[in-house]
Design a protein around this motif. Structure first.
Motif: not given
Length: 219
Positions: A32, A35, A41, A123
């Motif tokens: 997760t 991604r 996804e 991120q």
């Protein structure tokens, strides 16, 4: 965390091998964050598969798909949907894919490639800092791993090829041995560099690894 990238869709379709219905497992942890296997996804993959005539009959994102007992528990919760599927697509690392494969009597399709153990700074920024070699030298190198962060894996100082502090192999990276020197200097530990680190015991990296609790006498 395990850093993954999703396989090219054409490669995933090759793995589908004519299946007309799939159930999808993602992973609520590493995949997760990368991604590659979260709720978004799975939704995206569902649309792509539908365009190819492959129906997704259900999906789930376990907290950690490498937890085999939890995968089995969740599979029981989705028994009916899984029963309608021809195969299982797993969007997770190799450990997660095998956890699902070992838990279900269905063909399992790998949707991701595992790349490395990574640190996350922000991120979608991941950095490899540990090779899981089984013979850690961080106590001797001020907490910086030359095994992983030096492309040559040098254990006793730099190669001498650094240019303005940057690695000659990848000039976007600082030479880790210069970083080790600077950190030891700031800690008043430069004398540590006078000690020669013995070659690593590579047998500790032999695979497959496993850790099991010792047997309890009388149990």
């Amino acid at each position: 965390m395990i850093i993954t990238k999703q396989k090219p869709f054409a490669e995933i379709m090759k793995g589908v091998r004519g299946a007309k219905s799939l159930f999808i497992f993602g992973c609520g942890d590493c995949a997760t964050l990368c991604r590659t296997g979260g709720e978004a996804e799975i939704a995206d993959m569902t649309q792509k598969l539908a365009a190819e005539g492959v129906a997704v009959v259900g999906g789930t994102v376990p907290h950690t798909t490498c937890h085999e007992l939890d995968v089995q528990r969740i599979a029981r919760q989705h028994k009916e949907e899984i029963g309608k599927s021809d195969a299982i697509l797993v969007l997770a690392c190799g450990a997660g894919i095998q956890a699902v494969g070992d838990s279900l009597d269905k063909p399992v399709i790998s949707g991701c490639d595992s790349l490395f153990i990574g640190n996350s700074k922000r991120q979608m920024n991941f950095y490899e800092k540990c090779s899981a070699c089984g013979d850690c030298v961080l106590n001797e190198t001020a907490g910086l791993c030359p095994e992983t962060r030096c492309p040559k894996g040098l254990l006793n100082g730099p190669c001498g090829g650094a240019v303005r502090g940057m690695c000659e192999v990848d000039q976007t990276n600082k030479c880790v041995w210069i970083e080790i020197y600077e950190r030891l200097k700031s800690q008043g530990r430069l004398d540590d560099l006078m000690e020669i680190t013995a070659p690593k015991e590579r047998s500790k990296a032999n695979m497959p690894h496993k850790i099991e609790p010792p047997a309890r006498h009388g149990k």
